[in-house]
Write a protein that holds these residues in place. Structure first.
Motif, mmCIF file in Angstrom:
data_model
loop_
_atom_site.group_PDB
_atom_site.id
_atom_site.type_symbol
_atom_site.label_atom_id
_atom_site.label_comp_id
_atom_site.label_asym_id
_atom_site.label_seq_id
_atom_site.Cartn_x
_atom_site.Cartn_y
_atom_site.Cartn_z
ATOM 1 N N ASN A 107 45.630 -1.148 13.968
ATOM 2 C CA ASN A 107 45.757 -0.444 12.699
ATOM 3 C C ASN A 107 44.480 0.281 12.299
ATOM 4 O O ASN A 107 44.392 0.821 11.201
ATOM 5 N N ARG A 108 43.468 0.251 13.143
ATOM 6 C CA ARG A 108 42.253 0.994 12.830
ATOM 7 C C ARG A 108 42.543 2.482 12.845
ATOM 8 O O ARG A 108 43.448 2.948 13.538
ATOM 9 N N PRO A 109 41.808 3.280 12.055
ATOM 10 C CA PRO A 109 42.021 4.725 12.066
ATOM 11 C C PRO A 109 41.918 5.287 13.473
ATOM 12 O O PRO A 109 40.984 4.985 14.210
ATOM 13 N N ARG A 110 42.872 6.082 13.828
ATOM 14 C CA ARG A 110 42.881 6.661 15.168
ATOM 15 C C ARG A 110 41.967 7.879 15.233
ATOM 16 O O ARG A 110 41.728 8.550 14.240
ATOM 17 N N SER A 111 41.541 8.185 16.427
ATOM 18 C CA SER A 111 40.852 9.448 16.663
ATOM 19 C C SER A 111 41.817 10.587 16.388
ATOM 20 O O SER A 111 43.029 10.453 16.547
ATOM 21 N N VAL A 112 41.283 11.725 15.962
ATOM 22 C CA VAL A 112 42.144 12.874 15.698
ATOM 23 C C VAL A 112 42.743 13.420 16.985
ATOM 24 O O VAL A 112 43.699 14.194 16.954
ATOM 25 N N GLY A 113 42.182 13.032 18.120
ATOM 26 C CA GLY A 113 42.768 13.431 19.393
ATOM 27 C C GLY A 113 42.124 14.634 20.033
ATOM 28 O O GLY A 113 42.568 15.084 21.097
ATOM 29 N N THR A 114 41.091 15.176 19.412
ATOM 30 C CA THR A 114 40.372 16.301 20.007
ATOM 31 C C THR A 114 38.937 16.293 19.513
ATOM 32 O O THR A 114 38.648 15.817 18.405
#
Length: 451
Positions: A107-114
């Motif tokens: 549930n930790r904040p995910r990376s934005v992916g880029t």
């Protein structure tokens, strides 16, 4: 702000309105308590971002809307390339201020992916147009998502957004668009997104929507549930699942999911539009349905919102009120004129017959013809049209196959041909395996409705 919302939405027990509603007040001088009341929240996050070349200044403050007191405020002066890290820091500090935790590692904040700032900017621009709906905005969102992918081919969220925009485009275009081809393209984009990030709820929802358009109801249901399990705060997944459930006649459950979507995104026009029609079909509460449809109009979805108002009045047995919301000389106007004065019925049938077919192969009609034939009492013609639509697997035929509370649809379902329609459509098998629709139950090898 997009990623801060995404991060906060992952905190168990914390309700965060979706971006469309959260940003509806941007740039306006409004009372924070009014904002909080409209969004049904207790706290409001305000802030600004200023860019100077490769430097940015981000300010943020968290306010208790009930007391109008500041719980926390901070300013960051960073390089532009650090913006993603700052977003995560802001989300973490807000969580600490509210004394909530992200929970386990999942549930930790995910990376934005880029890590590509330019790709991320294109992605945010694309999201802006995606939320507007309409053919023009959707095509622009597709262009911008493609730009983001060109800049960063591994950007999973951009692939997912491209899948979503492609999937809904046929709903905002004419019959000349290759809906099947767009569906296949949306499926390809969604699978690519999931190959990069299997946890993307939106991509699972797109796969579910494509499966529904292919009339694979059981698989679609399973995929929708997977999407919502991954992210219960995804308002679009909740909306699409609600619409799916309405198509298969499970309106009580559909209403729960569209109400959840509206709770998450109360100021999104599409949520209010969908909520109006599903709510009306579920319980025939015309006043509540009209309130939602009128709000959709106020929020900018004027054409579809007015259509919904007309449909609600018709379902409520009031074609005269519906007539005020359709254009003179249009096919819907001719149908409503015939409902008000039967002497106009030949003209209405002629107008319907002049509409283009939905399929060159079977001559299946469009949704704009199926419903009006039922409203005009032409049940035999409606069943023949529905039969061709089922044979053609026309997605819009589902609008009349899911048993709802409308008295007009009741006479359509009472015809013995209805059983063969739902059997050929695959709905009978789906109901047997998943559960019967609200108004129907088993009858031997078939189904009986309006019990």
């Amino acid at each position: 702000a997009e990623e801060i919302l995404n991060a906060l939405a992952q905190i168990p027990g914390l309700r965060v309105p979706s971006r469309t509603s959260s940003f509806a007040f941007r740039g306006q001088q409004v009372d924070l308590r009014s904002v909080a009341t409209t969004l049904a929240v207790a706290h409001v996050l305000e802030g600004s971002v200023r860019r100077d070349g490769e430097r940015i200044r981000i300010t943020a403050q968290l306010i208790d809307a009930r007391s109008d007191s500041h719980l926390w405020s901070k300013t960051w002066d960073r390089r532009l390339e650090d913006v993603f890290q700052v977003q995560q820091e802001i989300a973490g500090e807000i969580a600490n201020s509210l004394e909530v935790r992200f929970g386990g590692p999942e549930n930790r904040p995910r990376s934005v992916g880029t890590e590509d700032i330019e790709a991320y900017e294109r992605y945010l621009q694309a999201r802006h147009f995606w939320r507007q709906r309409g053919e023009g905005p959707l095509r622009e969102s597709i262009r911008l998502f493609n730009e983001a992918i060109r800049l960063d081919p591994g950007f999973a969220r951009a692939h997912s957004g491209l899948a979503a925009s492609t999937a809904v485009l046929p709903a905002y275009t004419g019959p000349e668009v290759d809906a099947d081809g767009l569906g296949r393209a949306a499926q390809t984009h969604a699978l690519r997104a999931l190959s990069l990030d299997p946890s993307l709820a939106e991509a699972h929802a797109v796969l579910a929507a494509v499966l529904e358009s292919q009339w694979n109801f059981q698989a679609a249901d399973t995929e929708f549930q997977r999407a919502i399990a991954l992210d219960p705060s995804d308002s679009t997944a909740q909306q699409w699942y609600a619409e799916f459930l309405a198509h298969v006649g499970r309106f009580r459950l559909a209403k729960q999911h569209i109400d959840r979507a509206l709770e998450l995104d109360p100021l999104a026009p599409i949520m209010n539009y969908s909520g109006a029609l599903i709510g009306m079909a579920a319980d025939m509460d015309a006043n509540r349905a009209l309130e939602r449809a009128e709000r959709a109009v106020q929020l900018g979805m004027e054409e579809r919102g007015r259509d919904a108002i007309a449909v609600i009045h018709v379902a409520n047995g009031d074609p005269r009120s519906a007539r005020q919301f359709v254009a003179d000389g249009s096919v819907p106007a001719s149908v409503l004129d015939a409902m008000i004065d039967p002497s106009h019925k030949p003209a209405a049938l002629q107008a319907l017959a002049a509409l283009p077919a939905g399929s060159a192969r079977t001559g299946s009609v469009l949704a704009s013809q199926l419903g009006p034939l039922i409203y005009l009492g032409e049940i035999d013609l409606a069943h023949e049209a529905a039969r061709r639509s089922v044979e053609d697997r026309s997605f819009w035929a589902l609008d009349v196959l899911g048993p709802d509370a409308s008295p007009y649809m009741a006479q359509f379902r009472a015809d013995p041909s209805f059983l063969q329609l739902v059997r050929d459509a695959g709905l009978l098998d789906y109901w047997r395996s998943t559960g019967w629709p609200d108004l129907c139950g088993p009858a031997g090898e078939g189904v009986v409705c309006d019990r």
